[in-house]
Design a protein around this motif. Structure first.
Motif, PDB file in Angstrom:
ATOM      1  N   GLY A 220      31.180  39.016  38.721  1.00 44.56           N
ATOM      2  CA  GLY A 220      30.001  38.791  37.894  1.00 44.56           C
ATOM      3  C   GLY A 220      29.078  39.995  37.802  1.00 44.56           C
ATOM      4  N   MET A 221      29.654  41.173  37.883  1.00 40.61           N
ATOM      5  CA  MET A 221      28.856  42.397  37.817  1.00 40.61           C
ATOM      6  C   MET A 221      28.654  42.789  36.343  1.00 40.61           C
ATOM      7  SD  MET A 221      30.488  44.431  41.099  1.00 40.61           S
ATOM      8  CE  MET A 221      29.024  45.342  41.600  1.00 40.61           C
ATOM      9  N   HIS A 222      27.869  41.942  35.645  1.00 42.96           N
ATOM     10  CA  HIS A 222      27.730  42.063  34.198  1.00 42.96           C
ATOM     11  C   HIS A 222      27.027  43.353  33.783  1.00 42.96           C
ATOM     12  CE1 HIS A 222      29.093  37.934  34.039  1.00 42.96           C
ATOM     13  NE2 HIS A 222      28.077  37.550  34.804  1.00 42.96           N
ATOM     14  N   SER A 223      25.997  43.716  34.502  1.00 42.17           N
ATOM     15  CA  SER A 223      25.218  44.909  34.149  1.00 42.17           C
ATOM     16  C   SER A 223      26.078  46.167  34.281  1.00 42.17           C
ATOM     17  CB  SER A 223      23.985  44.997  35.050  1.00 42.17           C
ATOM     18  OG  SER A 223      23.153  46.056  34.681  1.00 42.17           O
ATOM     19  N   PHE A 224      26.812  46.266  35.372  1.00 39.08           N
ATOM     20  CA  PHE A 224      27.744  47.371  35.606  1.00 39.08           C
ATOM     21  C   PHE A 224      28.777  47.439  34.488  1.00 39.08           C
ATOM     22  CE2 PHE A 224      31.495  48.543  38.669  1.00 39.08           C
ATOM     23  CZ  PHE A 224      31.591  49.804  38.093  1.00 39.08           C
ATOM     24  N   MET A 225      29.344  46.302  34.134  1.00 43.02           N
ATOM     25  CA  MET A 225      30.399  46.265  33.125  1.00 43.02           C
ATOM     26  C   MET A 225      29.877  46.614  31.730  1.00 43.02           C
ATOM     27  SD  MET A 225      33.416  45.958  34.214  1.00 43.02           S
ATOM     28  CE  MET A 225      34.037  45.862  32.535  1.00 43.02           C
ATOM     29  N   GLU A 226      28.623  46.278  31.429  1.00 39.57           N
ATOM     30  CA  GLU A 226      28.051  46.632  30.127  1.00 39.57           C
ATOM     31  C   GLU A 226      28.046  48.147  29.941  1.00 39.57           C
ATOM     32  OE1 GLU A 226      26.990  44.986  27.451  1.00 39.57           O
ATOM     33  OE2 GLU A 226      27.637  43.070  28.276  1.00 39.57           O
ATOM     34  N   VAL A 227      27.692  48.865  30.988  1.00 38.62           N
ATOM     35  CA  VAL A 227      27.693  50.329  30.916  1.00 38.62           C
ATOM     36  C   VAL A 227      29.122  50.847  30.797  1.00 38.62           C
ATOM     37  CG1 VAL A 227      27.071  52.477  32.096  1.00 38.62           C
ATOM     38  CG2 VAL A 227      25.559  50.479  32.267  1.00 38.62           C
ATOM     39  N   ALA A 228      30.025  50.252  31.566  1.00 38.25           N
ATOM     40  CA  ALA A 228      31.403  50.756  31.668  1.00 38.25           C
ATOM     41  C   ALA A 228      32.238  50.492  30.421  1.00 38.25           C
ATOM     42  CB  ALA A 228      32.085  50.118  32.882  1.00 38.25           C
ATOM     43  N   LYS A 229      31.933  49.452  29.649  1.00 33.66           N
ATOM     44  CA  LYS A 229      32.867  48.994  28.619  1.00 33.66           C
ATOM     45  C   LYS A 229      32.982  49.922  27.422  1.00 33.66           C
ATOM     46  CE  LYS A 229      29.710  45.900  26.094  1.00 33.66           C
ATOM     47  NZ  LYS A 229      29.411  44.482  25.804  1.00 33.66           N
ATOM     48  N   GLY A 230      32.070  50.883  27.275  1.00 33.07           N
ATOM     49  CA  GLY A 230      32.161  51.820  26.166  1.00 33.07           C
ATOM     50  C   GLY A 230      33.222  52.881  26.354  1.00 33.07           C
ATOM     51  N   SER A 231      33.743  53.012  27.559  1.00 34.50           N
ATOM     52  CA  SER A 231      34.740  54.043  27.851  1.00 34.50           C
ATOM     53  C   SER A 231      36.150  53.471  27.835  1.00 34.50           C
ATOM     54  CB  SER A 231      34.460  54.665  29.220  1.00 34.50           C
ATOM     55  OG  SER A 231      35.487  55.565  29.579  1.00 34.50           O
ATOM     56  N   SER A 232      37.122  54.310  27.468  1.00 40.91           N
ATOM     57  CA  SER A 232      38.529  53.910  27.533  1.00 40.91           C
ATOM     58  C   SER A 232      39.055  53.990  28.965  1.00 40.91           C
ATOM     59  CB  SER A 232      39.372  54.810  26.624  1.00 40.91           C
ATOM     60  OG  SER A 232      39.270  56.162  27.052  1.00 40.91           O
ATOM     61  N   ARG A 233      38.281  54.608  29.856  1.00 45.44           N
ATOM     62  CA  ARG A 233      38.671  54.721  31.273  1.00 45.44           C
ATOM     63  C   ARG A 233      37.994  53.598  32.053  1.00 45.44           C
ATOM     64  NH1 ARG A 233      38.752  61.245  32.513  1.00 45.44           N
ATOM     65  NH2 ARG A 233      39.857  61.842  30.617  1.00 45.44           N
ATOM     66  N   ASP A 234      38.780  52.779  32.696  1.00 49.49           N
ATOM     67  CA  ASP A 234      38.255  51.601  33.376  1.00 49.49           C
ATOM     68  C   ASP A 234      37.407  51.972  34.594  1.00 49.49           C
ATOM     69  OD1 ASP A 234      39.366  49.863  31.599  1.00 49.49           O
ATOM     70  OD2 ASP A 234      41.095  49.346  32.854  1.00 49.49           O
ATOM     71  N   PRO A 235      36.427  51.118  34.921  1.00 50.94           N
ATOM     72  CA  PRO A 235      35.567  51.366  36.079  1.00 50.94           C
ATOM     73  C   PRO A 235      36.273  51.049  37.388  1.00 50.94           C
ATOM     74  CG  PRO A 235      35.031  49.251  35.118  1.00 50.94           C
ATOM     75  CD  PRO A 235      36.068  49.877  34.214  1.00 50.94           C
ATOM     76  N   ARG A 236      35.667  51.480  38.462  1.00 51.30           N
ATOM     77  CA  ARG A 236      36.120  51.141  39.806  1.00 51.30           C
ATOM     78  C   ARG A 236      34.897  50.816  40.666  1.00 51.30           C
ATOM     79  NH1 ARG A 236      40.162  51.496  37.295  1.00 51.30           N
ATOM     80  NH2 ARG A 236      42.204  52.349  37.909  1.00 51.30           N
ATOM     81  N   LEU A 237      35.035  49.788  41.497  1.00 53.43           N
ATOM     82  CA  LEU A 237      34.021  49.501  42.511  1.00 53.43           C
ATOM     83  C   LEU A 237      34.583  49.979  43.843  1.00 53.43           C
ATOM     84  CD1 LEU A 237      31.281  48.143  43.225  1.00 53.43           C
ATOM     85  CD2 LEU A 237      32.590  46.072  43.748  1.00 53.43           C
ATOM     86  N   ILE A 238      33.948  50.978  44.415  1.00 53.52           N
ATOM     87  CA  ILE A 238      34.427  51.593  45.651  1.00 53.52           C
ATOM     88  C   ILE A 238      33.561  51.103  46.813  1.00 53.52           C
ATOM     89  CG2 ILE A 238      34.944  53.788  46.799  1.00 53.52           C
ATOM     90  CD1 ILE A 238      34.761  55.068  43.937  1.00 53.52           C
ATOM     91  N   VAL A 239      34.188  50.480  47.791  1.00 56.16           N
ATOM     92  CA  VAL A 239      33.467  49.944  48.951  1.00 56.16           C
ATOM     93  C   VAL A 239      33.998  50.630  50.207  1.00 56.16           C
ATOM     94  CG1 VAL A 239      32.826  47.877  50.234  1.00 56.16           C
ATOM     95  CG2 VAL A 239      33.235  47.727  47.765  1.00 56.16           C
ATOM     96  N   MET A 240      33.109  51.268  50.939  1.00 58.88           N
ATOM     97  CA  MET A 240      33.480  52.017  52.153  1.00 58.88           C
ATOM     98  C   MET A 240      32.809  51.369  53.365  1.00 58.88           C
ATOM     99  SD  MET A 240      32.840  55.684  50.300  1.00 58.88           S
ATOM    100  CE  MET A 240      31.729  54.937  49.098  1.00 58.88           C
ATOM    101  N   ARG A 241      33.550  51.214  54.434  1.00 55.76           N
ATOM    102  CA  ARG A 241      33.019  50.524  55.614  1.00 55.76           C
ATOM    103  C   ARG A 241      33.294  51.314  56.892  1.00 55.76           C
ATOM    104  NH1 ARG A 241      36.094  46.565  52.827  1.00 55.76           N
ATOM    105  NH2 ARG A 241      34.808  45.140  51.599  1.00 55.76           N
ATOM    106  N   TYR A 242      32.274  51.375  57.733  1.00 56.90           N
ATOM    107  CA  TYR A 242      32.428  51.958  59.075  1.00 56.90           C
ATOM    108  C   TYR A 242      31.616  51.097  60.036  1.00 56.90           C
ATOM    109  CZ  TYR A 242      31.474  54.845  63.137  1.00 56.90           C
ATOM    110  OH  TYR A 242      31.332  55.290  64.437  1.00 56.90           O
ATOM    111  N   PHE A 243      32.295  50.529  61.035  1.00 56.21           N
ATOM    112  CA  PHE A 243      31.618  49.684  62.016  1.00 56.21           C
ATOM    113  C   PHE A 243      31.719  50.339  63.392  1.00 56.21           C
ATOM    114  CE2 PHE A 243      32.194  46.827  58.502  1.00 56.21           C
ATOM    115  CZ  PHE A 243      31.035  46.061  58.517  1.00 56.21           C
ATOM    116  N   GLY A 244      30.646  51.021  63.763  1.00 56.71           N
ATOM    117  CA  GLY A 244      30.606  51.717  65.045  1.00 56.71           C
ATOM    118  C   GLY A 244      29.800  50.985  66.096  1.00 56.71           C
TER     119      GLY A 244
END
Length: 497
Positions: A220-244
């Motif tokens: 449901g990341m509608h706002s993100f997708m609105e920006v992304a949809k104008g491009s022919s290159r698909d978006p990516r959601l990158i999630v990085m985790r470090y638990f120290g």
């Protein structure tokens, strides 16, 4: 270029970098340079001011030997940043003289401890040696191969080696961020940014999960997708985790980086001159990736999750338009008044995701967000908007350690009124006035009262010219200050000076 802590004679290297303060007493100056310094000071040719350089050369059996006198200013005014800047200038002179190896004489200081001295020398010289030349057919190799730091007291050598190890990790992380920012957008699109984040995660020791378009829509990341949809290159959601810090799993620092791998402005199109450097609009993403690399490699006792909503802002029949009303992952509606105010639209969904899905208890977002911050603060200082003054004080401490300057901007309720819409919950610009503040406060509407810092690095993430340890192009702004923010939270420095 390799660094070593080793006591060698001056004759064993091509050159000696000899530091001097403006207020050095005669007995503190080594005999090997004392007569030179006396003559230069009397002639007014060298005063020892911060960053001042003077070199002499003598012929030896197999070539020439250089002595570089390096000014550090007044003793009581010394800081880590003074050291970084001075030794960056020294490195540039060493390269100009085409020296292969140099000795760096350590100096005493009551203002800056041995660990911070070693780190600052290393960072200044290594970062000044960086150049983005990947696409040049003929590359100019740097002459300097080895740097030896001499004159460290025996009882300080363990601390110095530890500091050198930390400095190597931190400088390497900054260079990773610079490389990402400097890559042209035809080579670094959202898919490639995600791939490189994964590779960096493997190298430095943090987990990376990448979500593609279908999952982003499912979330449901509608706002993100609105920006992304104008491009022919698909978006990516990158999630990085470090638990120290497994014992405190509920305490999670969330880092969110703006990941526009290219920003044309959309239908609110930028002029050509404004578009040329828009490959750098993912400077915030580069900052949090670099910060994750350094935090994980140094095994800090802290839990950190970083989120990047990566996409392009382009023009097509699918692109969002001025006048549109769009939704967001948080459910709030937004009136779009300018499609070039796109970064905040991707950030709000990334911030909401970090809080809702990754359970971040504090959030820092980093973004090349507004041209207004350059008007207000220029290229030297990052503008900050926050809802928590205690959290900002932690950032100020990190700023002091990193040398990255920050300035808190006001966040009065009167500014919040500027982003209220008559036909939606919010509008994505607040008008011409207070642009940096209203952009930050727009993101603040989605932080759910969590302690939050917004860092606008539009002025500091890119340099149009070479400056001391900043190369032309991407600067890696944000990496070091985020690292020290995390480090200060995870433990108390054994050396606080």
């Amino acid at each position: 270029m390799d660094f070593f802590i080793r006591d060698l004679n001056h004759t064993e290297a091509d050159g000696l970098i000899y530091p001097l303060f403006q207020d050095d007493s005669e007995e503190n100056i080594c005999g090997c340079v004392k007569s030179q310094v006396d003559k230069l000071k009397k002639a007014g040719k060298f005063k020892g001011e911060a960053g001042e350089l003077f070199y002499t050369v003598k012929e030896v059996e197999d070539g020439f030997q250089y002595t570089l006198l390096l000014g550090l200013g007044k003793k009581e005014a010394l800081s880590s940043e003074t050291i970084r800047l001075a030794y960056a200038k020294a490195l540039k002179k060493v390269k100009e003289l085409k020296l292969n190896n140099v000795l760096v004489k350590m100096f005493e200081s009551n203002e800056v401890c041995i660990k911070r001295r070693v780190k600052a020398i290393y960072e200044g010289m290594i970062l000044a040696n960086y150049k983005f030349d990947k696409y040049l057919s003929e590359k100019k190799e740097s002459s300097i191969k080895e740097v030896f730091i001499k004159g460290i007291k025996e009882e300080d050598k363990v601390k110095a080696e530890e500091a050198l190890g930390e400095a190597k990790v931190l400088a390497s992380a900054v260079i990773e961020a610079r490389e990402l920012v400097n890559e042209p957008a035809n080579f670094l699109d959202p898919k490639e940014l995600a791939k490189r984040a994964k590779n960096i995660g493997k190298e430095y020791g943090f987990q990376v999960e990448v979500h593609e378009k279908d999952k982003i829509e499912e979330l449901g990341m509608h706002s993100f997708m609105e920006v992304a949809k104008g491009s022919s290159r698909d978006p990516r959601l990158i999630v990085m985790r470090y638990f120290g810090d497994e014992a405190n799993k509920e305490d999670i620092l969330g880092l969110v980086g703006k990941g526009l791998t290219y920003d044309s402005g959309g239908y609110s199109i930028k002029p050509t001159d404004g578009m040329v450097t828009m490959k750098s609009d993912m400077g915030g993403a580069a900052a949090v990736i670099g910060a994750m690399a350094s935090i994980a490699k140094m095994k800090l006792k802290i839990n950190v999750v970083a989120v990047v909503a990566a996409c392009e802002n382009m023009i097509s029949g699918k692109a969002y338009k001025p006048g549109d009303i769009i939704s967001s992952m948080a459910g709030k509606t937004i009136e779009v008044l300018n499609t070039d105010a796109e970064g905040r639209l991707t950030l709000i969904d990334a911030v909401h995701y970090a809080i809702e899905k990754e359970k971040a208890s504090k959030v820092v977002d980093v973004a090349t967000l507004t041209g207004a911050v350059l008007v207000a603060l220029g290229n030297t200082t990052t503008g900050v908007v926050t809802n928590n003054n205690d959290f900002y004080k932690e950032l100020e401490k990190a700023s002091e350690l990193s040398g990255e300057k920050v300035w808190q901007l006001p966040a009065f309720d009167e500014y919040k009124k500027l982003i209220k819409s008559d036909i939606a919950d919010l509008k994505n610009i607040g008008g011409r006035n207070a642009g940096t503040i209203t952009a930050g406060l727009f993101i603040g509407e989605f932080v759910q009262n969590k302690p939050w810092l917004h860092l606008d690095i539009a002025g500091t993430a890119w340099s149009e010219s070479e400056k001391e340890y900043l190369s032309k192009g991407g600067t890696g702004a944000g990496v070091r200050i985020l690292y020290y923010l995390a480090k200060e939270k995870s433990c108390k420095e054994s050396c606080n000076k």
